[in-house]
Design a protein around this motif. Structure first.
Motif, short mmCIF file in Angstrom:
data_model
loop_
_atom_site.label_atom_id
_atom_site.label_comp_id
_atom_site.label_asym_id
_atom_site.label_seq_id
_atom_site.Cartn_x
_atom_site.Cartn_y
_atom_site.Cartn_z
N ASN A 66 0.85 -1.19 0.00
CA ASN A 66 0.00 0.00 0.00
C ASN A 66 0.89 1.25 0.00
O ASN A 66 1.38 1.68 1.04
N LYS A 67 1.13 1.79 -1.18
CA LYS A 67 2.03 2.92 -1.33
C LYS A 67 1.40 4.19 -0.76
O LYS A 67 0.18 4.39 -0.83
N MET A 68 2.26 5.05 -0.21
CA MET A 68 1.79 6.31 0.35
C MET A 68 1.29 7.22 -0.77
O MET A 68 1.94 7.40 -1.80
N SER A 69 0.12 7.80 -0.56
CA SER A 69 -0.43 8.74 -1.55
C SER A 69 0.14 10.13 -1.32
O SER A 69 0.73 10.41 -0.27
N LYS A 70 -0.04 10.99 -2.32
CA LYS A 70 0.42 12.37 -2.17
C LYS A 70 -0.29 13.05 -1.00
O LYS A 70 0.34 13.77 -0.21
N ARG A 71 -1.59 12.82 -0.86
CA ARG A 71 -2.34 13.44 0.22
C ARG A 71 -1.81 13.00 1.58
O ARG A 71 -1.67 13.81 2.50
N GLU A 72 -1.49 11.71 1.71
CA GLU A 72 -0.95 11.21 2.98
C GLU A 72 0.41 11.81 3.27
O GLU A 72 0.72 12.17 4.41
N PHE A 73 1.25 11.93 2.25
CA PHE A 73 2.58 12.51 2.44
C PHE A 73 2.47 13.96 2.90
O PHE A 73 3.17 14.38 3.82
N ILE A 74 1.60 14.72 2.25
CA ILE A 74 1.43 16.12 2.64
C ILE A 74 0.95 16.23 4.08
O ILE A 74 1.48 17.02 4.87
N ARG A 75 -0.04 15.42 4.42
CA ARG A 75 -0.59 15.48 5.77
C ARG A 75 0.47 15.08 6.82
O ARG A 75 0.67 15.78 7.82
N ASN A 76 1.19 13.98 6.58
CA ASN A 76 2.17 13.50 7.54
C ASN A 76 3.34 14.47 7.70
O ASN A 76 3.84 14.70 8.80
N THR A 77 3.77 15.04 6.58
CA THR A 77 4.91 15.96 6.63
C THR A 77 4.54 17.26 7.34
O THR A 77 5.32 17.79 8.13
N ARG A 78 3.35 17.76 7.08
CA ARG A 78 2.92 18.99 7.75
C ARG A 78 2.76 18.77 9.24
O ARG A 78 3.01 19.68 10.03
N ARG A 79 2.35 17.58 9.64
CA ARG A 79 2.25 17.28 11.08
C ARG A 79 3.63 17.27 11.73
O ARG A 79 3.79 17.68 12.87
N ALA A 80 4.64 16.76 10.97
CA ALA A 80 6.00 16.68 11.53
C ALA A 80 6.66 18.05 11.63
O ALA A 80 7.54 18.26 12.48
N ILE A 81 6.23 18.98 10.76
CA ILE A 81 6.81 20.33 10.77
C ILE A 81 5.80 21.26 11.44
O ILE A 81 4.79 21.64 10.84
N MET A 82 6.09 21.63 12.66
CA MET A 82 5.09 22.33 13.48
C MET A 82 5.05 23.83 13.24
O MET A 82 4.08 24.49 13.62
N ASN A 83 6.08 24.39 12.60
CA ASN A 83 6.12 25.86 12.49
C ASN A 83 5.33 26.40 11.30
O ASN A 83 5.29 27.60 11.07
N GLY A 84 4.72 25.53 10.52
CA GLY A 84 3.84 25.97 9.44
C GLY A 84 4.53 26.59 8.24
O GLY A 84 3.90 27.28 7.44
N THR A 85 5.84 26.35 8.08
CA THR A 85 6.58 26.95 6.96
C THR A 85 6.46 26.15 5.68
O THR A 85 6.88 26.61 4.61
N LEU A 86 5.90 24.94 5.75
CA LEU A 86 5.78 24.09 4.57
C LEU A 86 4.39 24.21 3.96
O LEU A 86 3.39 23.88 4.60
N SER A 87 4.32 24.66 2.73
CA SER A 87 3.04 24.78 2.05
C SER A 87 2.65 23.45 1.42
O SER A 87 3.51 22.60 1.13
N ASP A 88 1.34 23.28 1.18
CA ASP A 88 0.88 22.06 0.52
C ASP A 88 1.46 21.95 -0.88
O ASP A 88 1.75 20.85 -1.36
N GLU A 89 1.62 23.08 -1.54
CA GLU A 89 2.17 23.08 -2.90
C GLU A 89 3.59 22.54 -2.92
O GLU A 89 3.94 21.70 -3.76
N LEU A 90 4.44 23.02 -2.00
CA LEU A 90 5.82 22.55 -1.94
C LEU A 90 5.87 21.08 -1.58
O LEU A 90 6.62 20.31 -2.21
N ALA A 91 5.08 20.67 -0.60
CA ALA A 91 5.05 19.26 -0.22
C ALA A 91 4.62 18.39 -1.40
O ALA A 91 5.16 17.29 -1.62
N GLY A 92 3.66 18.86 -2.18
CA GLY A 92 3.21 18.13 -3.35
C GLY A 92 4.29 17.99 -4.40
O GLY A 92 4.46 16.93 -5.01
#
Length: 276
Positions: free
Chosen positions: A230-256
């Protein structure tokens, strides 16, 4: 071997007779042209050529060019120019030192034969400027000499590089360990500092880059491993990465974009051992 040109060229005459063009010995050519021809030979062929054209094939410019095409930097180069040392001899010694290093004998031969000064700066420049050293042996050296490792990372430039591409470049120079361990953490920590220094205008902190690096490595494993069904989807990666980075500097666009890069290009930290 004396006749390197012996070819027939269709002549421009009306009766279509062949015009023969032959040069029986390159020593008959102007020296500049002869050296240009010999520049295309590797070390083995150049040694053979010296049996026929000794003066030309032993030219110092040819052997210096061969040295620098394989080892772009070595401490011996400056001493060779000033001390009348033969660059043919330097090439043969560098080749021997490389064989010994790749066989697990470290840098001892280079240092004992004064090819390389035993300083962090000189060793770092030497390693940085050659691809002849076996990655696994280089990794053993760098695990033991963290001062050289830190300097090697400082010598790399990641200006205007996209983070996943910079990581690939980084692990091309410095072989990735097979497991997540203290050495990998040390590598990523120092890479994050260097990447931040080269790209301060991105607005990403060293801590954010550090987290993103591990996120990209984990994503690479997830997407490329045949054991993960079960490969990680883009949506899951964005959600998990934003949770790990607490300061809010990562945009969904960059994560995508980060996800897309790994999905399309592949692993960012492939180990030499894993690759084989």
């Amino acid at each position: 071997m004396g006749q390197i040109f012996d070819r027939q060229v269709a002549g421009p005459t009306s009766n279509n007779k062949n015009q023969i063009t032959k040069v029986s010995d390159i020593s008959q050519l102007p020296p500049e042209l002869a050296l240009q021809i010999l520049k295309n030979l590797n070390a083995t062929d150049l040694c053979l050529a010296a049996c026929v054209w000794q003066t030309l094939a032993n030219d110092e410019i040819l052997w210096l060019s061969l040295c620098k095409s394989n080892w772009a930097y070595a401490s011996i180069y400056n001493r060779a120019r000033n001390g009348g040392i033969s660059f043919r001899k330097v090439y043969l010694q560098l080749d021997e030192g490389t064989l010994r290093f790749n066989a697990g004998q470290g840098l001892q031969y280079f240092i004992e034969n004064e090819l390389l000064d035993d300083t962090c700066e000189e060793i770092s420049k030497f390693i940085h400027n050659t691809r002849k050293l076996r990655a696994t042996e280089k990794r053993k050296l760098l695990q033991a000499r963290r001062d050289i490792l830190e300097r090697l990372i400082e010598l790399q430039s990641y200006e205007n590089e996209f983070l996943p591409n910079a990581l690939r470049q980084f692990f091309t120079k410095l072989d990735a360990p097979e497991d997540r361990n203290e050495y990998l953490s040390f590598l990523i920590e120092n890479f994050s500092k260097r990447f931040h220094e080269c790209n301060k205008d991105l607005g990403l902190s060293i801590e954010t880059i550090y987290v993103l690096c591990f996120s990209l490595i984990l994503l690479s494993i997830d997407l490329t491993s045949p054991h993960v069904k079960n490969k990680m989807s883009k949506r899951e990666f964005i959600r998990n990465t934003r949770r790990a980075i607490m300061n809010g500097t990562l945009s969904d666009e960059l994560a995508g974009h980060l996800y897309d890069n790994v999905y399309l290009i592949g692993h960012v930290a492939r180990s030499t051992m894993t690759a084989h």
